[in-house]
Design a protein around this motif. Sequence first.
Motif, PDB file in Angstrom:
ATOM      1  N   ARG A 155       0.843  -1.196   0.000  1.00  0.00           N
ATOM      2  CA  ARG A 155       0.000   0.000   0.000  1.00  0.00           C
ATOM      3  C   ARG A 155       0.878   1.244   0.000  1.00  0.00           C
ATOM      4  O   ARG A 155       1.832   1.348   0.782  1.00  0.00           O
ATOM      5  CB  ARG A 155      -0.915  -0.022   1.227  1.00  0.00           C
ATOM      6  CG  ARG A 155      -1.979   1.060   1.258  1.00  0.00           C
ATOM      7  CD  ARG A 155      -2.995   0.714   2.352  1.00  0.00           C
ATOM      8  NE  ARG A 155      -3.865   1.833   2.683  1.00  0.00           N
ATOM      9  CZ  ARG A 155      -4.977   2.141   2.025  1.00  0.00           C
ATOM     10  NH1 ARG A 155      -5.347   1.414   0.978  1.00  0.00           N
ATOM     11  NH2 ARG A 155      -5.730   3.152   2.396  1.00  0.00           N
ATOM     12  N   PHE A 156       0.548   2.188  -0.880  1.00  0.00           N
ATOM     13  CA  PHE A 156       1.339   3.410  -0.949  1.00  0.00           C
ATOM     14  C   PHE A 156       0.500   4.520  -1.569  1.00  0.00           C
ATOM     15  O   PHE A 156      -0.576   4.286  -2.126  1.00  0.00           O
ATOM     16  CB  PHE A 156       2.643   3.188  -1.725  1.00  0.00           C
ATOM     17  CG  PHE A 156       2.461   2.770  -3.161  1.00  0.00           C
ATOM     18  CD1 PHE A 156       2.593   3.685  -4.189  1.00  0.00           C
ATOM     19  CD2 PHE A 156       2.175   1.443  -3.482  1.00  0.00           C
ATOM     20  CE1 PHE A 156       2.439   3.304  -5.516  1.00  0.00           C
ATOM     21  CE2 PHE A 156       2.024   1.052  -4.806  1.00  0.00           C
ATOM     22  CZ  PHE A 156       2.153   1.982  -5.820  1.00  0.00           C
ATOM     23  N   LEU A 157       1.020   5.742  -1.491  1.00  0.00           N
ATOM     24  CA  LEU A 157       0.315   6.930  -1.979  1.00  0.00           C
ATOM     25  C   LEU A 157       0.739   7.271  -3.402  1.00  0.00           C
ATOM     26  O   LEU A 157       1.919   7.158  -3.755  1.00  0.00           O
ATOM     27  CB  LEU A 157       0.609   8.128  -1.075  1.00  0.00           C
ATOM     28  CG  LEU A 157      -0.203   8.246   0.213  1.00  0.00           C
ATOM     29  CD1 LEU A 157       0.458   9.262   1.141  1.00  0.00           C
ATOM     30  CD2 LEU A 157      -1.644   8.669  -0.084  1.00  0.00           C
ATOM     31  N   VAL A 158      -0.242   7.736  -4.205  1.00  0.00           N
ATOM     32  CA  VAL A 158       0.019   8.174  -5.578  1.00  0.00           C
ATOM     33  C   VAL A 158      -0.739   9.471  -5.839  1.00  0.00           C
ATOM     34  O   VAL A 158      -1.622   9.868  -5.077  1.00  0.00           O
ATOM     35  CB  VAL A 158      -0.420   7.106  -6.604  1.00  0.00           C
ATOM     36  CG1 VAL A 158       0.314   5.798  -6.359  1.00  0.00           C
ATOM     37  CG2 VAL A 158      -1.933   6.884  -6.575  1.00  0.00           C
ATOM     38  N   ASN A 159      -0.424  10.122  -6.962  1.00  0.00           N
ATOM     39  CA  ASN A 159      -1.221  11.255  -7.418  1.00  0.00           C
ATOM     40  C   ASN A 159      -2.355  10.755  -8.320  1.00  0.00           C
ATOM     41  O   ASN A 159      -2.442   9.560  -8.623  1.00  0.00           O
ATOM     42  CB  ASN A 159      -0.355  12.306  -8.114  1.00  0.00           C
ATOM     43  CG  ASN A 159       0.383  11.746  -9.327  1.00  0.00           C
ATOM     44  OD1 ASN A 159       0.189  10.613  -9.753  1.00  0.00           O
ATOM     45  ND2 ASN A 159       1.265  12.564  -9.901  1.00  0.00           N
ATOM     46  N   THR A 160      -3.230  11.654  -8.764  1.00  0.00           N
ATOM     47  CA  THR A 160      -4.381  11.193  -9.548  1.00  0.00           C
ATOM     48  C   THR A 160      -4.956  12.314 -10.397  1.00  0.00           C
ATOM     49  O   THR A 160      -5.204  13.414  -9.891  1.00  0.00           O
ATOM     50  CB  THR A 160      -5.457  10.588  -8.625  1.00  0.00           C
ATOM     51  OG1 THR A 160      -6.550  10.095  -9.408  1.00  0.00           O
ATOM     52  CG2 THR A 160      -5.968  11.568  -7.591  1.00  0.00           C
ATOM     53  N   PHE A 161      -5.137  12.033 -11.701  1.00  0.00           N
ATOM     54  CA  PHE A 161      -5.661  13.015 -12.661  1.00  0.00           C
ATOM     55  C   PHE A 161      -6.434  12.289 -13.756  1.00  0.00           C
ATOM     56  O   PHE A 161      -5.935  12.118 -14.871  1.00  0.00           O
ATOM     57  CB  PHE A 161      -4.517  13.817 -13.311  1.00  0.00           C
ATOM     58  CG  PHE A 161      -3.678  14.612 -12.359  1.00  0.00           C
ATOM     59  CD1 PHE A 161      -4.040  15.896 -11.997  1.00  0.00           C
ATOM     60  CD2 PHE A 161      -2.525  14.074 -11.817  1.00  0.00           C
ATOM     61  CE1 PHE A 161      -3.269  16.629 -11.112  1.00  0.00           C
ATOM     62  CE2 PHE A 161      -1.744  14.790 -10.927  1.00  0.00           C
ATOM     63  CZ  PHE A 161      -2.123  16.072 -10.580  1.00  0.00           C
ATOM     64  N   HIS A 162      -7.648  11.846 -13.479  1.00  0.00           N
ATOM     65  CA  HIS A 162      -8.389  11.129 -14.523  1.00  0.00           C
ATOM     66  C   HIS A 162      -9.872  11.044 -14.163  1.00  0.00           C
ATOM     67  O   HIS A 162     -10.248  11.152 -12.996  1.00  0.00           O
ATOM     68  CB  HIS A 162      -7.835   9.715 -14.713  1.00  0.00           C
ATOM     69  CG  HIS A 162      -8.082   8.798 -13.550  1.00  0.00           C
ATOM     70  ND1 HIS A 162      -9.025   7.801 -13.577  1.00  0.00           N
ATOM     71  CD2 HIS A 162      -7.516   8.737 -12.324  1.00  0.00           C
ATOM     72  CE1 HIS A 162      -9.019   7.157 -12.420  1.00  0.00           C
ATOM     73  NE2 HIS A 162      -8.113   7.705 -11.651  1.00  0.00           N
TER      74      HIS A 162
END
Length: 241
Positions: free
Chosen positions: A170-177
């Motif tokens: 489990r880890f953090l990501v960015n998001t643009f969709h």
Amino acid sequence: MTVKIGIASNHLIHPNPRFDTNYVDYVQIGYVDGLRQSGAQPFILPLGLPDEAAAYIDAVDGLLLTGGQGVTPVVYGDEPIQQVAETDIYRDQFEIALVKAAVAAGKPILGICRGEQIINVALNGTLYQDIYVQAGVNGKHNQAPTSWEIPTQHVTTTAGSWLNTLFGERFLVNTFHHQAIHELGDNLTAVAKSDDGIVEAIESADKRIFGVQFHPEMMFETHPEFLKIFQHLIDTVNETV
């Protein structure tokens, strides 16, 4: 051996203040730098006709498909709904041909955001045209106006998958969709999901095709661990030659 990676370009289809009607093909620098810093030599592939795809693939060792417009729904058998924003069927058709040519040649493919989606479509999968309308998503999958390099959303990976091996469970990501994978394409598996169930990464049965819905090219300068995604493409090339 220096690994040569072809990056499929986007192109301007509307006049804009910088170029007016002097239309250009382009690739965001983050994709280029991500490959360079991982030891590959990037080659930008200008948008062409589908029957040119095999020649482009023949000239490189692997393929990177980047973000951009939504995928035209008709290419996966749907009629567009009201929430579909800009699409570009010429780019769709060319990139689908690139995927098929790379598969036929046994060359690895990495897809990022739209790139993951076009891989899925090329392999007979479908998309949600809008995850809020069609998938009932409540989470925020476009973090703007938060700066793009800041991870804002957790993903959970499948044990033993390529992404799990690189980053853990489990880890953090960015998001643009606002589009995402619906039905998976042939021989593809979802290997990471957001907490609201959106597919955030895929992998093929032969391990040569993989993709992410988030944007490592926007994060690796401040979060260097995301270079591992580009490095995985290069490592996969080296394993297949």
